[in-house]
Design a protein around this motif. Structure first.
Motif, PDB file in Angstrom:
ATOM      1  N   MET A 141       0.821  -1.205   0.000  1.00 51.37           N
ATOM      2  CA  MET A 141       0.000   0.000   0.000  1.00 51.37           C
ATOM      3  C   MET A 141       0.859   1.261   0.000  1.00 51.37           C
ATOM      4  N   LEU A 142       2.093   1.129   0.473  1.00 52.28           N
ATOM      5  CA  LEU A 142       2.995   2.273   0.580  1.00 52.28           C
ATOM      6  C   LEU A 142       4.025   2.316  -0.540  1.00 52.28           C
ATOM      7  N   ALA A 143       4.051   1.300  -1.374  1.00 51.94           N
ATOM      8  CA  ALA A 143       5.038   1.204  -2.452  1.00 51.94           C
ATOM      9  C   ALA A 143       4.501   1.805  -3.748  1.00 51.94           C
ATOM     10  N   PRO A 144       5.404   2.240  -4.643  1.00 52.32           N
ATOM     11  CA  PRO A 144       4.959   2.669  -5.969  1.00 52.32           C
ATOM     12  C   PRO A 144       4.181   1.547  -6.654  1.00 52.32           C
ATOM     13  N   ALA A 145       3.244   1.898  -7.512  1.00 53.41           N
ATOM     14  CA  ALA A 145       2.338   0.920  -8.109  1.00 53.41           C
ATOM     15  C   ALA A 145       3.085  -0.204  -8.823  1.00 53.41           C
TER      16      ALA A 145
END
Length: 202
Positions: A141-145
């Motif tokens: 959820m916190l990482a780049p797509a």
């Protein structure tokens, strides 16, 4: 007529689990006997069989109680913390807090879990997989797509985070709760912000 359960049954069962974890870890699960566990508990061999049918049942319960409790605590954090970054730090803190005093259980998890029947192993490994999955989902959820979409890369990141927690547990066994919480926040900053997110002082 069935034998009534003593009022202190659960308390005694918890004491047996703690003592058995130590006996199994220090002496080796394969070499330890129920008689040895009973002696360490200060009860008779006949009495210990009132609680557990044998070593296998005892080992399973040690690991089942330990892993299920941690899994449930991680689930509780997931339900309580909506903001992903706050949730991540809270999860890491729960894990490090739970690790405190659990050395014997960790040794058994690494060295004796594989001796259990496949069905029992499956139950315990499901707890482990569930914890990894929930932590990984929070990191994603916190990482780049693009990174979040890579299952292999997110697995590497998630297990690296667990590796940092395990390092701290191994090398800082006397850490206070506050020190454990601080390190959990440090791991979160390293995972999410890299070195740029780490402050020189606490």
């Amino acid at each position: 007529m069935a034998r009534p359960i003593a009022a202190d049954h659960e308390e005694k069962r918890r004491d047996i689990l703690l003592t058995a974890a130590r006996v199994f870890a220090e002496g080796g699960y394969d070499r330890a006997s129920m008689a040895e566990v009973a002696r360490a508990c200060g009860i008779s061999k006949a009495n210990i069989y009132h609680y557990y049918q044998g070593k296998e049942a005892l080992l399973f319960d040690i690991l089942d109680v330990h892993l299920k409790r941690l899994r449930d605590r991680i689930r509780a954090v997931e339900a309580e913390e909506a903001e992903p970054r706050t949730r991540l730090v809270a999860m890491l803190r729960v894990i490090l807090r739970d690790y405190e005093g659990a050395d014997h259980k960790h040794q058994l998890q690494m060295n004796a879990l594989a001796t259990l029947p496949a069905e029992s192993q499956s139950v315990l490994k499901d707890y482990q997989r569930d914890m990894v999955r929930r932590l990984s989902a929070t990191l994603a959820m916190l990482a780049p797509a693009k990174l979040a979409a890579s299952k292999a890369r997110m697995r590497d990141i998630t297990m690296s985070v667990f590796g940092m927690l395990n390092w701290f547990h191994m090398w800082q066994p006397r850490a206070t709760p506050a020190e454990r919480d601080d390190y959990a926040a440090l791991v979160a900053r390293l995972a999410l912000d890299g070195l740029a997110g780490v402050q020189a002082d606490r």
